[in-house]
Each structure stands twice: as C-alpha cells, then as structure tokens.
Design an enzyme around this catalytic site. Structure first.
Site, short mmCIF file in Angstrom:
data_model
loop_
_atom_site.label_atom_id
_atom_site.label_comp_id
_atom_site.label_asym_id
_atom_site.label_seq_id
_atom_site.Cartn_x
_atom_site.Cartn_y
_atom_site.Cartn_z
N ASP A 48 -13.09 10.31 -16.00
CA ASP A 48 -13.58 9.20 -16.82
C ASP A 48 -15.19 9.05 -16.59
OD1 ASP A 48 -13.80 8.00 -14.40
OD2 ASP A 48 -12.47 6.18 -14.80
N SER A 49 -15.89 9.95 -15.81
CA SER A 49 -17.28 9.88 -15.68
C SER A 49 -17.76 10.65 -17.17
CB SER A 49 -17.47 10.90 -14.67
OG SER A 49 -16.89 11.96 -14.75
N ASP A 96 -8.08 11.95 -15.71
CA ASP A 96 -8.29 10.55 -15.31
C ASP A 96 -7.40 9.72 -15.95
OD1 ASP A 96 -9.32 9.92 -12.72
OD2 ASP A 96 -11.48 10.14 -13.77
N LYS A 125 -4.82 11.42 -12.38
CA LYS A 125 -5.66 10.51 -11.31
C LYS A 125 -5.75 9.16 -11.63
CE LYS A 125 -10.14 11.25 -10.15
NZ LYS A 125 -10.80 9.93 -10.38
N GLU A 127 -7.31 5.27 -9.73
CA GLU A 127 -7.92 4.57 -8.51
C GLU A 127 -7.01 3.44 -7.98
OE1 GLU A 127 -11.94 3.55 -10.31
OE2 GLU A 127 -12.30 5.45 -10.94
N GLU A 194 -14.02 8.59 -2.13
CA GLU A 194 -15.48 8.92 -2.76
C GLU A 194 -16.28 7.67 -2.33
OE1 GLU A 194 -15.61 8.08 -7.06
OE2 GLU A 194 -17.72 7.85 -7.25
O1 KIV Z 1 -14.65 10.68 -13.11
C1 KIV Z 1 -15.02 11.19 -12.23
O2 KIV Z 1 -15.88 12.17 -12.28
C2 KIV Z 1 -14.38 11.12 -10.80
C3 KIV Z 1 -14.99 11.89 -9.66
C4 KIV Z 1 -16.23 11.15 -9.24
C5 KIV Z 1 -14.17 12.32 -8.65
O3 KIV Z 1 -13.33 10.51 -10.79
#
Ligand code: KIV
Length: 296
Positions: A48-49, A96, A125, A127, A194
């Site tokens: 989600d970055s 994500d 993934k 959180e 992280e």
């Molecule tokens: O969204 C992302 O890039 C991440 C990484 C920082 C692990 O979750």
C-alpha cells in the site's frame, strides 16, 4: 537454481536452518515486476506504499482494495510476460490489504483478500497483532496465505502519533513477541517486522518458527524488504535511516528527460533515421523532390 517459492516453502525459510535470507521488494507495475524478477528476488510485495511512492499521497490510508487489485494485476501481467526460461523461478506475489479492508468483519476481510488473489497475488499481507486474529484466521480458512506485519504499521500512523519506531520499551517489546507468536500460531507464513530495534527484531525472530522479513529492523531477521523506489533512488523526498539506495534513477531520469527536451528545442530530435519516409517514387508523384528515403 532458484525455483518458484510457495507459501509453505517460504514458511520453512528460517535462516537458522542454513538457507539464504529471503529477499522481498515492492512492485507496483509490470516493468518493475519484470526487473525485480530478472534480479532474482524471492517475493514481490504490491504494497500500500503505492499510495505514497506512486500515487502522490502523504500516507497509505488513501488507497482502496480496487487500487491494490489494479496494481496487483499489472504486476501479475508483468510476470506473465517475463522470459519463458524464468517460468519456474518467478517470485511469489503478496498484495497488501489496505486500511479498512480487514477492520470490520472477517467476511469483508475474506472477500477483499479474494479480490487480490483473483487479481494475481498468491498471498495477502495485513497489519496488526492479536486484535486482527479473527480476520487472519478467516482468510487462512479460505485457503489464502497470510503474511503478518508488526512494529511500525503505517496504517496505524494516527493512532501511533506518526511514523515512529515501535517496541522500544520493555512491555512494548514483550507485546511484539506475543503478537508474533499469535500470528505464527494462527498460520501466517511469514511476518514483516517494520521499524523496531534490532534487539527486539532478534527476540521476535527467535520466538517464532516462521520467517521474519525486516524493514528498519536490523540484520537479525530471516529476510529483508525495501521499497522499490527507495532501492533505485527514484524517491528522493525522504531517506529513512534504514534505506540503502543502490542506484540514483531519479537523477539519471532527470538528466535523460532534460537531454530530450534540449534535443526537441534545438531540432536535433527526431533525426531522419528516427522518422518514417515515403519511397522515392511516391514522393515524386506527390511533387516532393530531394527527400531521400531512409527507412520504411
Ligand atoms: O507497503 C509497503 O511497502 C510495505 C513494506 C514497507 C513492508 O508494507
């Protein structure tokens, strides 16, 4: 020879067992996926970055499941068109689950995870620790591999008071270990750690039988992940302590685009050999003389 990783194979990649550390990098589009594939990374994370490094937002809270599915599909298409000899070696794709896609009900979480799998991911993934267990268990029950993410979880930035290193205090460190144990017991195949002190990352890594993949968590994890735009030096606005830039593609890009602009303005681009031409016969019938044919 590298073979395509599966979730169970990744789960077995604890560094103590004599295997290489896992290498994960983010990917958001087809060319990026192909480059990372060719570089031989083990996992691609459609993170989600994307909100911050591609879409121009200040945080990760602005993207939706549809956004992540769109980018996951591009990554999957990129891998599908990579060289045939790479077929058996392609990276495992994790997508994500964005903020609010797994915070309401387990049913919503499963449906959103399924959308990302249908877009081309092999796992998702999410959180958070023990309070996310009902969602994690429901997604795993639906046969979707889940990667956990603990420590500095950017989707909690407002609750955490910003992007701050986590687990610095005694009880916070023990909480992280307890969260990691709960995620591993629930069936997560790996856990991203992280923004935690090296010592705490080592405690967590020693406490669980699934690999930890660190970002800003020191060298003691079972693998490392960085954001594509950071590794390649495309993102230049912030340089967190944990980022190592392996290239300066932003400078190279600005230089190349400036050269293009200069050539257009001076008339140096395009050249005759970069243009299409009529045959001499057709040019003549149109009354165009003196234009030598250079190419089709
Ligand atoms: O969204 C992302 O890039 C991440 C990484 C920082 C692990 O979750």
């Amino acid at each position: 020879m590298r073979t395509r990783l599966t979730a169970p194979a990744i789960r077995a990649r604890k560094v103590g067992t004599g295997v290489d550390p896992l290498v994960m990098v983010t990917a958001y589009d087809a060319p990026g996926a192909r480059m990372a594939d060719e570089a031989g990374v083990d996992l691609l994370l459609v993170g989600d970055s994307v909100a911050m490094v591609v879409l121009g937002y200040d945080d990760t809270l602005q993207v939706t499941v549809d956004d992540l599915a769109h980018h996951t599909a591009a990554v999957a298409r990129g891998l599908a068109t990579s060289a045939p000899e790479r077929e058996a070696k392609k990276p495992f794709v994790v997508a994500d689950l964005p903020w609010m896609s797994y915070h309401t009900t387990p049913v919503d979480a499963v449906q959103n995870a399924a959308q990302l799998i249908r877009a081309g991911a092999q796992g998702v993934k999410l959180e958070g620790g023990r309070k996310r267990l009902p969602m994690i268990e429901a997604i795993i029950d639906a046969e979707i591999p889940v990667m956990g993410h603990l420590g500095l979880t950017p989707q909690s930035m407002h609750a955490m008071g910003g992007f701050k290193v986590q687990g610095r205090e005694h009880s916070a460190a023990l909480d992280l270990v307890a969260d990691a144990k709960a995620l591993a017991a629930a069936g997560c195949f790996a856990i991203v750690l992280e923004g935690v002190p090296d010592e705490v990352a080592r405690m967590v890594t020693d406490a669980v039988d699934v690999p930890t993949v660190g970002i800003g968590a020191g060298p003691g994890c079972d693998g490392q992940v960085l954001v594509y735009h950071d590794v390649l030096g495309i993102e230049d606005r912030i340089l967190p302590k944990f980022v190592r830039r392996y290239a300066d593609l932003r400078s190279a890009g600005v230089e190349a685009l400036s050269a293009f602009a200069g050539d257009v303005r001076s008339g140096a681009f395009p050249a005759a050999e970069e243009s299409y031409h009529l045959s001499a016969e057709v040019a003549e019938t149109l009354g165009l003389y003196g234009l030598a044919p250079v190419g089709a």
